[in-house]
Design an enzyme around this catalytic site. Structure first.
Site, PDB file in Angstrom:
ATOM      1  N   HIS A  18      36.906  21.702  34.032  1.00  0.00           N
ATOM      2  CA  HIS A  18      35.444  21.579  33.867  1.00  0.00           C
ATOM      3  C   HIS A  18      35.042  20.109  33.745  1.00  0.00           C
ATOM      4  O   HIS A  18      34.045  19.667  34.327  1.00  0.00           O
ATOM      5  CB  HIS A  18      34.973  22.260  32.572  1.00  0.00           C
ATOM      6  CG  HIS A  18      35.152  23.738  32.490  1.00  0.00           C
ATOM      7  ND1 HIS A  18      35.708  24.350  31.394  1.00  0.00           N
ATOM      8  CD2 HIS A  18      34.815  24.731  33.344  1.00  0.00           C
ATOM      9  CE1 HIS A  18      35.700  25.663  31.560  1.00  0.00           C
ATOM     10  NE2 HIS A  18      35.173  25.925  32.741  1.00  0.00           N
ATOM     11  N   LYS A  42      31.851  38.675  29.353  1.00  0.00           N
ATOM     12  CA  LYS A  42      33.300  38.749  29.153  1.00  0.00           C
ATOM     13  C   LYS A  42      33.631  38.500  27.676  1.00  0.00           C
ATOM     14  O   LYS A  42      32.832  37.917  26.938  1.00  0.00           O
ATOM     15  CB  LYS A  42      34.030  37.760  30.065  1.00  0.00           C
ATOM     16  CG  LYS A  42      33.500  36.341  30.067  1.00  0.00           C
ATOM     17  CD  LYS A  42      34.170  35.531  31.188  1.00  0.00           C
ATOM     18  CE  LYS A  42      33.614  34.122  31.286  1.00  0.00           C
ATOM     19  NZ  LYS A  42      34.070  33.378  32.438  1.00  0.00           N
ATOM     20  N   ARG A  91      38.031  26.501  42.562  1.00  0.00           N
ATOM     21  CA  ARG A  91      39.481  26.333  42.434  1.00  0.00           C
ATOM     22  C   ARG A  91      40.180  26.955  43.628  1.00  0.00           C
ATOM     23  O   ARG A  91      40.072  26.483  44.734  1.00  0.00           O
ATOM     24  CB  ARG A  91      39.991  27.023  41.168  1.00  0.00           C
ATOM     25  CG  ARG A  91      39.885  26.199  39.933  1.00  0.00           C
ATOM     26  CD  ARG A  91      40.051  27.046  38.712  1.00  0.00           C
ATOM     27  NE  ARG A  91      39.012  28.064  38.657  1.00  0.00           N
ATOM     28  CZ  ARG A  91      38.711  28.784  37.595  1.00  0.00           C
ATOM     29  NH1 ARG A  91      39.382  28.632  36.500  1.00  0.00           N
ATOM     30  NH2 ARG A  91      37.739  29.664  37.624  1.00  0.00           N
ATOM     31  N   SER A 129      39.902  28.727  31.580  1.00  0.00           N
ATOM     32  CA  SER A 129      39.778  28.993  30.147  1.00  0.00           C
ATOM     33  C   SER A 129      40.720  30.128  29.753  1.00  0.00           C
ATOM     34  O   SER A 129      41.371  30.078  28.704  1.00  0.00           O
ATOM     35  CB  SER A 129      38.334  29.362  29.791  1.00  0.00           C
ATOM     36  OG  SER A 129      37.491  28.265  30.017  1.00  0.00           O
TER      37      SER A 129
END
Ligand code: ADP
Length: 163
Positions: A18, A42, A91, A129
């Site tokens: 990030h 989430k 990504r 993460s």
């Protein structure tokens, strides 16, 4: 006219992937607002306040980056703060499908807002993460994947008895 952009995400927690995207975006736009989504669907580990504070600390040395929290539609928040662009990071291939669908949905909702996707730097391709949380929960070392203070917060969450 000064160009303001937002970089929205859950940042649970913020990691070096990030940070790399945000630093690069801050070199393109006059102002970048890191927008921490307050109520992600989430499962999250860190509270909204914790996620926001860690993001603030990560960017304390970059004058044209600020951190804010938001709820609701990201495009509504972008309009509210006068941002014409939303920055996203890409990504591996699996991100593309999701990001592509999000960008098209957002374009439909708000034709005046552009999504600008930056490709991850090679070193952070596999950083997410969820992966840093998993590694720490299993006792692994995430140095180099997150700032040291985030690593320490993760250890505190998973291993409070070590305090
Ligand atoms: P994560 O997928 O890590 O849980 P977020 O929901 O907080 O992250 O993601 C915010 C944005 O950051 C998304 O556009 C996501 O694709 C991007 N991003 C996450 N990890 C990376 C990385 N390692 N490199 C580049 N962009 C990333």
């Amino acid at each position: 006219m000064s160009q303001r952009a937002i970089f929205p995400g859950s940042f649970d927690p913020i990691h070096n992937g990030h940070i790399d995207i945000a630093r690069r975006a801050a070199g393109i736009f006059d102002e970048l607002i890191i927008c921490v989504y307050a109520t992600p669907q989430k499962n999250i580990l860190f509270s909204f306040e914790e996620r926001r504070e860690m993001a603030e600390r990560a960017f304390a040395d970059i004058p044209n980056i600020t951190v804010a929290g938001y709820t609701g539609l990201t495009v509504d928040y972008a309009r509210k703060v006068g941002a014409k662009c939303m920055v996203r990071g890409l990504r591996v291939f699996s991100d593309f499908d999701y990001e592509f669908r999000m960008a098209l949905a957002n374009k439909k909702l708000a034709p005046d807002i552009e999504t600008v996707s930056l490709i991850t730097s090679h070193d952070y391709t596999f950083v997410s993460s969820s992966s840093v949380k998993e590694v720490v929960s299993l006792g692994g070392d995430v140095t180099g994947m997150v700032p040291d203070f985030v690593r320490d917060e993760l250890i505190r969450k998973y291993f409070p008895e070590r305090e």
